[in-house]
Design a protein around this motif. Structure first.
Motif, short mmCIF file in Angstrom:
data_model
loop_
_atom_site.label_atom_id
_atom_site.label_comp_id
_atom_site.label_asym_id
_atom_site.label_seq_id
_atom_site.Cartn_x
_atom_site.Cartn_y
_atom_site.Cartn_z
N MET A 232 0.85 -1.19 0.00
CA MET A 232 0.00 0.00 0.00
C MET A 232 0.88 1.24 0.00
O MET A 232 1.85 1.33 0.74
CB MET A 232 -0.88 -0.03 1.24
N MET A 233 0.53 2.18 -0.84
CA MET A 233 1.30 3.42 -0.87
C MET A 233 0.85 4.33 0.26
O MET A 233 -0.32 4.55 0.47
CB MET A 233 1.14 4.12 -2.22
N ASP A 234 1.80 4.80 1.01
CA ASP A 234 1.48 5.73 2.08
C ASP A 234 2.48 6.88 2.16
O ASP A 234 2.35 7.76 2.97
CB ASP A 234 1.38 5.02 3.42
N ARG A 235 3.48 6.83 1.26
CA ARG A 235 4.51 7.87 1.24
C ARG A 235 4.88 8.21 -0.20
O ARG A 235 4.67 7.43 -1.12
CB ARG A 235 5.75 7.41 1.97
N CYS A 236 5.46 9.37 -0.36
CA CYS A 236 5.95 9.81 -1.66
C CYS A 236 6.94 8.79 -2.21
O CYS A 236 7.77 8.25 -1.47
CB CYS A 236 6.62 11.18 -1.52
N PHE A 237 6.86 8.52 -3.50
CA PHE A 237 7.73 7.55 -4.16
C PHE A 237 9.19 8.00 -4.17
O PHE A 237 10.10 7.19 -4.26
CB PHE A 237 7.24 7.31 -5.59
N ASN A 238 9.43 9.30 -4.04
CA ASN A 238 10.79 9.83 -4.01
C ASN A 238 11.44 9.43 -2.69
O ASN A 238 11.03 9.88 -1.62
CB ASN A 238 10.76 11.35 -4.14
N PRO A 239 12.48 8.58 -2.73
CA PRO A 239 13.10 8.13 -1.47
C PRO A 239 13.75 9.26 -0.67
O PRO A 239 13.91 9.15 0.54
CB PRO A 239 14.14 7.11 -1.93
N ALA A 240 14.09 10.36 -1.32
CA ALA A 240 14.68 11.49 -0.61
C ALA A 240 13.62 12.32 0.11
O ALA A 240 13.95 13.14 0.95
CB ALA A 240 15.46 12.37 -1.57
N CYS A 241 12.35 12.12 -0.21
CA CYS A 241 11.27 12.91 0.37
C CYS A 241 10.51 12.10 1.44
O CYS A 241 10.51 12.46 2.60
CB CYS A 241 10.31 13.36 -0.73
N GLN A 242 9.82 11.08 1.00
CA GLN A 242 9.03 10.21 1.88
C GLN A 242 7.91 10.93 2.63
O GLN A 242 7.53 10.53 3.74
CB GLN A 242 9.94 9.48 2.87
N LYS A 243 7.38 12.01 2.04
CA LYS A 243 6.24 12.71 2.64
C LYS A 243 5.07 11.75 2.76
O LYS A 243 4.82 10.95 1.88
CB LYS A 243 5.86 13.91 1.77
N ARG A 244 4.34 11.84 3.86
CA ARG A 244 3.18 10.96 4.07
C ARG A 244 2.02 11.37 3.19
O ARG A 244 1.73 12.55 3.04
CB ARG A 244 2.75 10.98 5.53
N LEU A 245 1.35 10.39 2.63
CA LEU A 245 0.16 10.63 1.80
C LEU A 245 -1.03 10.94 2.70
O LEU A 245 -1.39 10.14 3.56
CB LEU A 245 -0.13 9.39 0.95
N ARG A 246 -1.60 12.12 2.50
CA ARG A 246 -2.79 12.50 3.26
C ARG A 246 -3.97 12.73 2.32
O ARG A 246 -5.08 12.35 2.64
CB ARG A 246 -2.52 13.74 4.09
N TYR A 247 -3.73 13.38 1.19
CA TYR A 247 -4.78 13.69 0.23
C TYR A 247 -4.31 13.35 -1.18
O TYR A 247 -3.21 13.71 -1.56
CB TYR A 247 -5.15 15.18 0.27
#
Length: 77
Positions: A1-16
């Protein structure tokens, strides 16, 4: 399940889902269908886009530097 940005340097959490870009990849490998979803957050999507190898592996590709330039120019006027 995707829950974070695909960019490994970012990893921002998916909220919207409205923030960024979601892609769905459907692969048929030896008769088995596999569905994967990937998400890039808004800031990363302005710099990167998804690219795919011949085998279907997702990776990041840098966008041209002026890809979103026209949007910034029209809002600055």
């Amino acid at each position: 399940m995707m829950d974070r940005c695909f960019n490994p340097a970012c990893q921002k959490r998916l909220r919207y889902l409205r923030d960024g870009r979601v892609v769905r990849v459907i692969q048929n490998h030896h008769g088995q269908v596999r569905v994967e979803h990937f998400w890039l957050c808004g800031p990363c999507y302005t710099v990167y886009d998804f690219a795919f190898s011949e085998e279907g592996t997702a990776f990041l590709k840098a966008r041209a530097s002026d890809t979103f330039g026209h949007l910034h120019e029209s809002t600055a006027a």
